[in-house]
Design an enzyme around this catalytic site. Structure first.
Site, PDB file in Angstrom:
ATOM      1  N   GLU A  70       0.245  93.649  64.043  1.00 22.90           N
ATOM      2  CA  GLU A  70      -1.061  93.804  63.404  1.00 22.90           C
ATOM      3  C   GLU A  70      -2.078  93.768  64.528  1.00 22.90           C
ATOM      4  O   GLU A  70      -2.432  92.696  65.033  1.00 22.90           O
ATOM      5  CB  GLU A  70      -1.288  92.681  62.391  1.00 22.90           C
ATOM      6  CG  GLU A  70      -2.288  93.044  61.297  1.00 22.90           C
ATOM      7  CD  GLU A  70      -3.728  92.800  61.693  1.00 22.90           C
ATOM      8  OE1 GLU A  70      -4.379  93.766  62.161  1.00 22.90           O
ATOM      9  OE2 GLU A  70      -4.202  91.676  61.568  1.00 22.90           O
ATOM     10  N   CYS A 102     -10.945  92.289  62.871  1.00 26.35           N
ATOM     11  CA  CYS A 102     -10.245  93.540  63.177  1.00 26.35           C
ATOM     12  C   CYS A 102     -10.484  94.590  62.110  1.00 26.35           C
ATOM     13  O   CYS A 102     -10.444  95.787  62.398  1.00 26.35           O
ATOM     14  CB  CYS A 102      -8.753  93.288  63.380  1.00 26.35           C
ATOM     15  SG  CYS A 102      -7.914  92.588  61.951  1.00 26.35           S
TER      16      CYS A 102
END
Length: 489
Positions: free
Chosen positions: A235, A269
């Site tokens: 991720e 993010c």
């Protein structure tokens, strides 16, 4: 190697806690302990693991203010943001605890004509020991997406947090033990240190590893895991775009984008770093966005909108991006070079920077956002997709949202909002391209932390038995006809 890790408050540099930097040998010992606990945890079954995870959730909730205060001190985020992060984590723990058995139960499959005398099923088995390397920006919510999911699927977990947030991680891991005193050591364990400790975890014999962080560090983690063919979930970063169509509710879009871009000091993010707005509404949108952003203020007091930059080295990246955008001709609508301090960064909004500037092409991870004027939605989609990242995005439109969503090359999208997908435990989260691969959260996340096993059981001998060297002559003669009869029609 440094033998101590000193965690400090990013607002004051006050020491929060001190931890050992664990050696490869110590990491191996902790992983071995997790391996020993694995059969016990697996044998609890879905019901037993559900109860344990819900006890953990209740413990976290009952003692939430202690954890929230620690998150404020060690990570720097405001208390309200810390509470929101914890609430999201609790939602995800509850969801995987209650749904793992349903999602991962054995599934019957059709055996087909040739093997009709068989039954067939697919089982989802835990890997065994899962390693998790977590980030500092959301030190509970983000690693929890892998940890709680892996635990619910029947794995034991060894967690290596960021060197910037080890005290938060220790509290989180200790809470599991406090809520489940009968569980053996090793169901959920902690290792602390720097990059070398993370590399040691990759090489310590874990059966799968989940990493959250930057793409360059992710490549190093993958290389270390590849030595033993350890499968990974990556991720990684994002450069997420919001598209504002001419028919959008501009006030609603500006309010959401201000939060998506500036929340958590921009250290998100899946936050918004780029905006593409159609020319007819550009000025009106900028007015709305400017009005909201000017009310946002960083600080460590109770009324601050967001806190200090958690990782000091990130400040120079933000400084470089802002300077590059302005030098290339971008216009500072809010803030500018002077907004970047030693600990805090004031909000920055830059209009029409060059598409090639680092502020548009690279992950900034600070409270800044670029706004680019486009002549059409086609241009907006093209520019939004023109990035090596593919994590998330947002679309604001009354009548064209779905057609825009269909064309965006991202793994998550919010429509007329930002970050909505992250708060829904039933939805998967993951990336593509430089944003990584694999999924956490939701049914897809549960399956990510299991390996499928196919089981074929013969119920009775069939007259046409092809799985033997002792095939009858008539069976051999029949086979060509059978091929034509079954597959040539």
């Amino acid at each position: 190697m440094t033998h101590q890790l000193v965690s400090t408050d990013p607002a004051t540099d006050e020491v929060v806690a001190t931890f050992d930097v664990q050696t490869a040998e110590e990491v191996n010992t902790i992983v071995a302990r997790a391996r020993e606990a694995s059969p016990w945890w697996r044998d609890q079954g879905y019901d037993g693991r559900r109860d344990a995870l819900l006890r953990w959730k209740r413990h976290l909730a009952k003692h939430s203010e202690d954890l929230v205060q620690l998150m404020h001190r060690e990570n720097g985020k405001p208390l309200t943001d810390a509470r929101l992060e914890l609430m999201l984590a609790l939602e995800h723990i509850a969801w995987v605890a209650k749904h793992a058995g349903k999602v991962l139960r054995p599934e019957k499959r059709r055996p087909g004509v040739l093997l009709a005398n068989f039954t067939a099923r697919v089982e989802n088995l835990p890997y065994g020991v899962v390693g998790v390397i977590g980030p500092w920006n959301y030190p509970i919510f983000t690693p929890n997406g892998s940890i709680a999911t892996a635990l619910a699927a029947g794995n034991t977990v060894v967690f290596k947090p960021s060197e910037y947030t080890p005290a938060i991680a220790q509290w989180y891991v200790d809470a599991f033990a406090a809520a489940n005193p009968d569980a053996p050591d090793g169901v959920l364990s902690l290792v602390t240190g720097f990059g070398e400790t993370g590399a040691a975890l990759c090489r310590a014999g874990v059966d799968k590893l989940a990493f959250t962080g930057s793409a360059p560090t992710g490549r190093k983690v993958m290389a270390a895991c590849a030595e033993s063919l350890v499968p990974v979930v990556m991720e990684l970063g994002g450069k997420d775009a919001a598209i504002v169509a001419a028919d959008a509710d501009l006030a609603r879009a500006a309010d959401a984008i201000a939060f998506g871009a500036m929340g958590n000091s921009g250290q998100t993010c899946v936050g918004i770093e780029r905006v593409y707005v159609e020319r007819p509404v550009r000025d009106a949108f900028l007015e709305e966005l400017t009005e909201r952003v000017r009310t946002i203020r960083p600080g460590s007091d109770k009324s601050a909108s967001y806190g200090p930059m958690t990782m000091p080295s990130q400040i120079e990246i933000v400084r470089r991006h802002v300077d590059d955008a302005l030098t290339g001709g971008g216009i500072a609508v809010v803030g500018g070079r002077e907004s970047i301090g030693d600990r805090y960064i004031e909000p920055v909004v830059i209009l029409d920077p060059p598409h090639t500037s680092s502020a548009v092409q690279e992950e900034t991870f600070g409270p800044t956002v670029t706004v680019t004027t486009v002549e059409s939605l086609d241009e907006a989609v093209k520019l939004a997709n023109d990035t090596p990242f593919g994590l998330a995005g947002a679309v604001f439109s009354r009548g064209h949202a779905e057609e825009i969503v269909d064309r965006l090359e991202t793994s998550q999208v919010s429509v007329n909002s930002v970050l909505g997908f992250a708060g829904m435990a039933a939805l998967p989260l993951g990336g593509r391209g430089e944003s990584g691969f694999g999924r956490i959260h939701g049914p897809e996340g549960l399956r990510e932390f299991t390996r499928p096993r196919a089981v074929a059981t013969q119920r009775f001998p069939a007259p046409i038995n092809l799985l033997t060297f002792g095939r009858k002559a008539w069976v051999v003669r029949l086979l060509p006809r059978l091929i034509r009869w079954v597959h040539a029609r």
